[in-house]
Design an enzyme around this catalytic site. Structure first.
Site, PDB file in Angstrom:
ATOM      1  N   THR A 217       0.873  -1.181   0.000  1.00  0.00           N
ATOM      2  CA  THR A 217       0.000   0.000   0.000  1.00  0.00           C
ATOM      3  C   THR A 217       0.910   1.231   0.000  1.00  0.00           C
ATOM      4  OG1 THR A 217      -0.206  -0.220   2.403  1.00  0.00           O
ATOM      5  CG2 THR A 217      -1.979  -1.124   1.051  1.00  0.00           C
TER       6      THR A 217
ATOM      7  N   LYS B 192       3.865  -6.705   4.463  1.00  0.00           N
ATOM      8  CA  LYS B 192       3.602  -5.312   4.060  1.00  0.00           C
ATOM      9  C   LYS B 192       3.192  -4.514   5.298  1.00  0.00           C
ATOM     10  CE  LYS B 192       0.300  -3.411   3.393  1.00  0.00           C
ATOM     11  NZ  LYS B 192      -0.464  -2.480   4.270  1.00  0.00           N
TER      12      LYS B 192
ATOM     13  N   THR C 282      -1.835  -1.465   7.467  1.00  0.00           N
ATOM     14  CA  THR C 282      -1.962  -2.728   8.201  1.00  0.00           C
ATOM     15  C   THR C 282      -0.764  -3.618   7.937  1.00  0.00           C
ATOM     16  OG1 THR C 282      -4.348  -2.782   8.180  1.00  0.00           O
ATOM     17  CG2 THR C 282      -3.260  -4.903   8.065  1.00  0.00           C
TER      18      THR C 282
ATOM     19  N   GLU D  18       6.387   4.457   7.267  1.00  0.00           N
ATOM     20  CA  GLU D  18       5.972   5.758   6.732  1.00  0.00           C
ATOM     21  C   GLU D  18       6.744   6.900   7.364  1.00  0.00           C
ATOM     22  OE1 GLU D  18       1.801   5.843   7.371  1.00  0.00           O
ATOM     23  OE2 GLU D  18       1.379   4.782   5.520  1.00  0.00           O
TER      24      GLU D  18
ATOM     25  N   ASN E 208       0.234  10.919   6.736  1.00  0.00           N
ATOM     26  CA  ASN E 208      -0.922  10.514   7.510  1.00  0.00           C
ATOM     27  C   ASN E 208      -2.002  11.574   7.595  1.00  0.00           C
ATOM     28  OD1 ASN E 208      -0.458   7.745   8.352  1.00  0.00           O
ATOM     29  ND2 ASN E 208       1.428   8.599   9.188  1.00  0.00           N
TER      30      ASN E 208
ATOM     31  N   SER F 120      -8.082  11.951   2.197  1.00  0.00           N
ATOM     32  CA  SER F 120      -8.743  13.113   1.581  1.00  0.00           C
ATOM     33  C   SER F 120      -8.444  13.159   0.082  1.00  0.00           C
ATOM     34  CB  SER F 120      -8.257  14.396   2.235  1.00  0.00           C
ATOM     35  OG  SER F 120      -8.237  14.264   3.624  1.00  0.00           O
TER      36      SER F 120
END
Lengths: 407, 407
Positions: B170, B192, B203, B283, B402, B407
């Site tokens: 992702t 992942k 996740t 991230e 994040n 959005s």
């Protein structure tokens, strides 16, 4: 909370242009003692002229307590205080036995200066508060010279209170003070920082004063009740500092003895307003967020759940982005050790339902969160417990302030 | 942990160019089923040709569990799996009873497709994993068409494993896979995400495969022991997702039966390596951080303390700024509910002492943390308990990813 309080005091009035010197019997001031390299105000004094000298305090629950916290906790066991000396520019935390000696020496120096000035004072009647970077000793030559000087500067007018509120600022952008005038007595207060927004700098220090006639037990009761509903529920990043301190002093100068309920309500109103000011000036804040959990098994579980959501970095970054990402709210509440039924949880943002019975509500992704106030309501539908926690978003400015700080 | 493992397997070797199809008896692939709007790979299949079909799994501890987690937990009670079907592009979490029906329909469709293809399969032999935004239903027409197609694409070669690893990505920037070749048997894996770096998207999904002869009990033991020391100690932001799933399947195709210790060590080594890959690709990561607490009363308290520090936003922002702000480390460990004596705590950064016996060490403010690996060692000097937690810094990129996500 303000609402509940106003109901108890129909005639009382909150004024933010006044602080610790609003009640009769208190003098205060702030000076530049040279502790901060910038030359800004860095030393504050709050002095209780009496006739009473009752006091109570609540302190950080962190196991690592700064020297001034250790000192002030000890002093407060007497239930008496004549003065509070506060410095910004250094936390005097993690400074070992020498750091504790520095705090002790500060209290002794203030007691001597006050005695010379005409008010016989012992070090045991002096609380000390410090805020700034953890781990460095204070420049004691400057602190001690400042302590002697500040006694001659203190004033009873409202100016003194505001100078004191300015002298305890660190990353705060505005001084924070408020006074509540009840019928013939007053509670005043000043604050800086908020929780552990930056433990090395933004310690929360609060001094509250009242001219009510109230003994140490009454003060302690009022202060603990108010703190539990206000400062304990202001949660910027989930931690509490090594230096957090909230003190309440009474002078009795009004000669009015409020009931415990009246005192509780007035102290709560002042604490609640100072909390709102702390939240609005939190580091990097772009959104003032209130997380309310209703329908919990009981109030304790509601608070645990609300705190878990208020501390969740992913919820906070989403709110920074004005993103109605309710899935993150559910995921964070699901981690909290509370009773819940995933199929019954409902969530609303600013009154708009975004999740009903555990699944998305129509239009949930379009809810407008672009304003600077966000109310998150989570209904667990499991009981009647409820609690609210104030927090902020997690913004670029928060990362910037907190990564750039001591370097 | 890798070290301990290598000691048990002097001849074993970790290879990151291979994954779930490295062990004999496994086929896999990844395709683009159109679930992601971008057209990227979004559906993966791992198929166990046998002869054995034993399996074990560990799942999120979040009370809010996605439909595929609820399904797979049920299926795993049999200790048997023939296949795992995984999708990115949607978490199928908080989607109510209809979301659970979607998962069930996916498992039924895969069982039917595998049966048509020549391997009689029941839905109860199919685990389902999903990752993506929480709260939206999956586009089931695309999922079901993809499930039928993917059976015809699966391959036994190493390409199949890599395609599968790509299809579950992702916000991951690289596919994550590894294989450990023991003497005549192999453990492979793909992963992942990491913990709850972004609950709506990142996740953690992990599928491990082995051609060892190992029944469900042996697999379950090895998996739980390994997860407790690896995935459970990778803590990016303190949360776990609604969808976190780690599965381990055995085919027995090697005809080698390792001892429990050998199996434990091999599974641990593979999990440990996948954790390192997850941490490195977290991230917004700019620093790979390990928090080690030693000298705790026991290992459990060491883990609680290490986790508290690893989750502290102020420690993490300081490390992002390469700032050796050890006071924040002390303040965060002081909040942990563990036994400690503030006067005895010592801290080092990358081997340089910054705090000794609760006070600053000379040169502490000058320690160079500009590299991308930071080892924080906290010695509580209260016992012999020790534990390490892997985490990352808290950077602008983390806030950006994040806040901008859904959005």
């Amino acid at each position: 909370m303000s609402g509940a309080c106003a109901a108890n005091h129909p005639t009382s009035k909150l004024v933010r242009t006044q602080g610790v010197t609003a009640p009769a019997g208190f003098r205060a001031t702030g000076i530049s003692a040279g502790i901060k390299a910038t030359g800004k105000l860095d030393l504050a004094l709050v002095f209780n002229e009496g006739p009473d000298h009752h006091a109570a305090g609540v302190f950080t629950r962190n196991q690592i307590k700064a020297a001034p916290v250790q000192w002030s906790q000890q002093v407060l066991t007497t239930g008496r205080l004549r003065a509070v000396i506060l410095n910004s520019g250094g936390a005097n935390a993690c400074t070992g036995p020498l750091g504790f000696q520095d705090t002790h020496a500060t209290a002794e120096a203030l007691a001597a200066a006050l005695s010379d000035w005409g008010t016989e004072t012992g070090a045991i009647e002096v609380a000390v508060c410090s805020t700034g970077l953890i781990g460095d000793r204070l420049p004691m030559d400057k602190v001690l010279a400042g302590v002697t000087e500040i006694v001659h500067e203190m004033a009873g007018g409202l100016t003194g209170g505001e100078e004191a509120a300015r002298a305890i600022m660190t990353t705060d952008t505005v001084p924070k003070q408020v006074a509540l005038h009840a019928e013939n007595w007053t509670v005043g207060g000043m604050a800086k920082g908020a929780g552990m927004m930056a433990p090395s700098l933004a310690t929360m220090l609060v001094v509250l004063t009242t001219d009510a006639v109230a003994d140490a037990t009454a003060l302690d009761t009022a202060l603990r009740r108010a703190a539990a509903k206000t400062f304990d529920r202001l949660d910027i990043d989930g931690s509490c500092s090594t230096n957090d301190t909230v003190l309440l002093l009474s002078s009795g100068a009004s000669e009015v003895t409020p009931s415990q309920d009246e005192l509780d309500a007035a102290v709560l109103a002042v604490c609640d307003d100072l909390c709102a000011q702390l939240q609005a000036d939190a580091e990097g804040v772009t959104k003032k967020v209130t997380i309310t959990v209703a329908g919990a098994l009981n109030d304790d579980e509601a608070l645990v759940a609300a705190r878990a959501v208020a501390r969740d970095s992913l919820v906070k970054t989403a709110l920074f982005g004005s993103d109605p990402n309710w899935g993150r709210v559910l995921a964070s509440v699901g981690i909290a050790p509370v009773t819940l039924d995933p199929q019954r949880i409902s969530v609303s943002f600013n009154g708009s339902p975004v999740c009903v019975d555990g699944a998305g509500a129509p239009g949930a992704r379009e809810v407008d969160l672009s304003g600077d106030v966000i109310e998150v309501l989570i209904d667990l539908a499991s009981g009647s417990g409820t609690a609210s926690v104030r927090t902020t978003d997690l913004s670029h400015a928060y990362v910037e302030e907190n990564s750039a700080y001591s370097s």
